[in-house]
Design a protein around this motif. Structure first.
Motif, PDB file in Angstrom:
ATOM      1  N   ARG A  17       0.846  -1.207   0.000  1.00 15.51           N
ATOM      2  CA  ARG A  17       0.000   0.000   0.000  1.00 15.51           C
ATOM      3  C   ARG A  17       0.877   1.251   0.000  1.00 15.51           C
ATOM      4  O   ARG A  17       0.594   2.220  -0.722  1.00 15.51           O
ATOM      5  CB  ARG A  17      -0.929  -0.006   1.206  1.00 15.51           C
ATOM      6  CG  ARG A  17      -1.867   1.198   1.201  1.00 15.51           C
ATOM      7  CD  ARG A  17      -2.742   1.225   2.419  1.00 15.51           C
ATOM      8  NE  ARG A  17      -3.671   0.106   2.366  1.00 15.51           N
ATOM      9  CZ  ARG A  17      -4.371  -0.319   3.410  1.00 15.51           C
ATOM     10  NH1 ARG A  17      -4.240   0.270   4.581  1.00 15.51           N
ATOM     11  NH2 ARG A  17      -5.210  -1.322   3.296  1.00 15.51           N
ATOM     12  N   ARG A  21       1.004   4.079  -2.909  1.00 15.64           N
ATOM     13  CA  ARG A  21       0.770   5.492  -2.610  1.00 15.64           C
ATOM     14  C   ARG A  21       1.892   6.335  -3.198  1.00 15.64           C
ATOM     15  O   ARG A  21       1.657   7.390  -3.788  1.00 15.64           O
ATOM     16  CB  ARG A  21       0.677   5.696  -1.102  1.00 15.64           C
ATOM     17  CG  ARG A  21       0.209   7.090  -0.724  1.00 15.64           C
ATOM     18  CD  ARG A  21       0.022   7.278   0.786  1.00 15.64           C
ATOM     19  NE  ARG A  21      -0.763   6.195   1.367  1.00 15.64           N
ATOM     20  CZ  ARG A  21      -0.337   5.417   2.372  1.00 15.64           C
ATOM     21  NH1 ARG A  21       0.863   5.591   2.888  1.00 15.64           N
ATOM     22  NH2 ARG A  21      -1.111   4.469   2.860  1.00 15.64           N
ATOM     23  N   ASP A  25       1.607   9.195  -6.127  1.00  8.86           N
ATOM     24  CA  ASP A  25       2.163  10.553  -6.005  1.00  8.86           C
ATOM     25  C   ASP A  25       3.094  10.873  -7.166  1.00  8.86           C
ATOM     26  O   ASP A  25       3.063  11.981  -7.709  1.00  8.86           O
ATOM     27  CB  ASP A  25       2.919  10.705  -4.683  1.00  8.86           C
ATOM     28  CG  ASP A  25       2.002  10.702  -3.465  1.00  8.86           C
ATOM     29  OD1 ASP A  25       0.781  10.902  -3.633  1.00  8.86           O
ATOM     30  OD2 ASP A  25       2.520  10.478  -2.343  1.00  8.86           O
TER      31      ASP A  25
END
Length: 73
Positions: A17, A21, A25
């Protein structure tokens, strides 16, 4: 399932995870940079079109001057 196995799976899922993420980004940053690049390229193209118009006008004026001075072959 064994508690150690469950904890190991959860640990891997959390790491995945976090990696996802970071990738999201990075993708967001790349999209912003691509948008800025496209805007810059559009500006350059617009300036180039304007310059082509100016050059065409200068050529017309130069032809007129050459005709008036009988410099045309």
């Amino acid at each position: 399932m064994n508690e150690k196995v469950e904890n190991l799976i959860l640990e891997h899922l959390r790491a995945m995870r976090a990696d996802m993420r970071k990738m999201a980004d990075d993708i967001h940053t790349l999209r912003a940079e691509m948008t800025a690049t496209r805007a810059h390229m559009a500006g350059v193209a617009s300036l180039q079109d304007h310059d082509h118009g100016d050059i065409a006008a200068i050529k017309v004026r130069l032809d007129r001057i050459e005709n008036r001075l009988d410099l045309v072959d």
